[in-house]
Enzyme design. Sequence first.
Site, PDB file in Angstrom:
ATOM      1  N   ARG A 302       0.828  -1.210   0.000  1.00  0.00           N
ATOM      2  CA  ARG A 302       0.000   0.000   0.000  1.00  0.00           C
ATOM      3  C   ARG A 302       0.861   1.257   0.000  1.00  0.00           C
ATOM      4  NH1 ARG A 302      -5.023  -1.714   4.109  1.00  0.00           N
ATOM      5  NH2 ARG A 302      -6.181  -2.862   2.502  1.00  0.00           N
ATOM      6  N   TYR A 443      -6.379  -0.891  -6.800  1.00  0.00           N
ATOM      7  CA  TYR A 443      -5.743  -2.109  -6.265  1.00  0.00           C
ATOM      8  C   TYR A 443      -5.024  -1.852  -4.946  1.00  0.00           C
ATOM      9  CZ  TYR A 443      -1.390  -0.941  -8.998  1.00  0.00           C
ATOM     10  OH  TYR A 443      -0.277  -0.375  -9.561  1.00  0.00           O
ATOM     11  N   GLU A 444      -4.721  -2.958  -4.257  1.00  0.00           N
ATOM     12  CA  GLU A 444      -4.214  -2.941  -2.874  1.00  0.00           C
ATOM     13  C   GLU A 444      -5.178  -2.230  -1.930  1.00  0.00           C
ATOM     14  OE1 GLU A 444      -2.062  -4.925  -2.158  1.00  0.00           O
ATOM     15  OE2 GLU A 444      -1.308  -5.279  -4.165  1.00  0.00           O
ATOM     16  N   GLY A 445      -6.450  -2.322  -2.250  1.00  0.00           N
ATOM     17  CA  GLY A 445      -7.487  -1.699  -1.425  1.00  0.00           C
ATOM     18  C   GLY A 445      -7.924  -0.382  -2.014  1.00  0.00           C
TER      19      GLY A 445
END
Length: 601
Positions: A302, A443-445
Amino acid sequence: MSYTAPVKDMMFVLNELAGLEQIQKLPGCEDATPETVEAVLTECAKFTGEVLSPLNWTGDREGAKWNQGNVKTASGFKEAFKGYTEGGWQGLSHPQEFGGQGLPKAVATACMEMNNASNLSFALCPMLTDGAIEALLTAGTQEQKDTYIPKLISGEWTGTMNLTEPQAGSDLAAVRTKAVPQADGTYRVFGQKIYITYGEHDMAENIIHLVLARTPTAPEGVKGISLFIVPKVMINADGSLGKRNDVYCASIEHKLGIHASPTAVLLYGDGKGEVGEGAIGYLVGQENRGLEYMFIMRNAARFGVGMQGIGLAARAYQKAVQYAHDRVQSRPVDGSAAQAVSIIHHPDVKRMLMSMRSQVEAARALAMVAGAASDAAHFHTDEATRKQNMAVYEYMVPLVKGWSTELSVDVASTGVQVHGGMGFIEETGAAQYYRDAKILAIYEGTTAIQANDLVGRKTARDGGATAKAIAAQIEATERALAERSSVNAKAVLKRLTAARKAFLDVVDYVLANVKSKPNDVFAGSVVYLKLAGITMGGWQMARALIAAEDAIAAGSSDAFYTTKIATARFFADHELSRVPGLRDSVVEGAEGTVSVAVEQF
């Protein structure tokens, strides 16, 4: 257009804001002298500018190619990766005992930005490998560390993170991939994973997949997830490569952007390997604690995605500035010239470029300061100081990821606007940054997931203690500004004070309502994240203004400092000034969102 890394600004931030002198005093960071760090950044700038940057456009045009389970990366990528790893860049911040250089995260943050600015698609591979290394360093056995980490650092192998499945996007409680224990202590893994970045490629001889799966006796939900190492190619006892494991790349995705980064669909236990039925995997840590371990990797990823946003925004800004200097169109509105001039002379183009520049510099400063907090959290000799810095770093991660990636979309869009109609034409290159930027906020949350984390884990969990401690530091900067007589310092002080007060209002609102009115609070969570990001970025720009004014007062005539002051003032007037309105959206506007019935949409 080639990429020129902003080494001077990065060194300014490291020295004046991130506290490189204090970082160097930390145990294990003694080699990070200003001279060494500048040499590292200069060399990284050379590699990214001369090797990675020229492949950005061609890689986007060519893309990655899938053929019968194998993936060929775009021309030049394999050779560039070899140069990248041979240059020691993969191990920049990793322990020397495994072949890394052991430099601080704050320094690595600058290099991360350069990698992503020069070639975002390429940089995704080493970013995921960094995450795999971090997870193994934290949760792996000594044997696992010795087996995998040196090869990951050397670039002989790369790493991936396998979370998402067709039925389980961000809801990892729905993961169905299973891992069946074997008599020899290994596991046989069966299932399908999607959206696996660099899940298959030709740049390294092996790929080490870190896979979330459930054992047969695992409880339901997130408490029943374990983490497994699943190599693409098995490793023999002597360290040589053996049989092909039962993991197969069924396809790669056709995406809006990052075309040169292969995003794989991976099948585990589909019978296409040489090891029998089921991919052979090795448990990391304890069963049912996989999500805990994966979050170590995910937090690293992140932060890395946040650096992708900053790097891409910086590249889009450079491209827009070059075009604005070169493009001649229209006479000045003030009549100062009788003929058409380059568009950089026009007021609104100046506004757009300053908007791009100020946001990039604020986000860069925030990320490097967060990196410095991570260094103190890991290496400081005092336990209380370590805990305090870890809390600050963890609070900053969703801001670095969420605010910086949303910012990158806006900055890249503005870059297209500066180009006018030519920005909508692929051949000019501005459109690629816009296309590539969009995935960063997903992406990655997604941004909402980062915002939920900011509300729940980073604000409510500690009763707002970390957020209020940061606000106290901002107030100290305000006191320093108040002692100055310059017009710019007074203007920034006004905006920073208003932003801090609005920030505290929102923190108090979250704390007062998160249990009784959770829907209201989470309806405003993304706005809270953006408000916090702007406030923290504005704080760093205020500190930068102080340092720049001090340099000028000490006799420097370097235009860098006058430009930094102007940029800080612009950010205060145009970005920090938005914070009180964002405060109103959270504190007074969330209820209006929640009250809308589903049927009304």
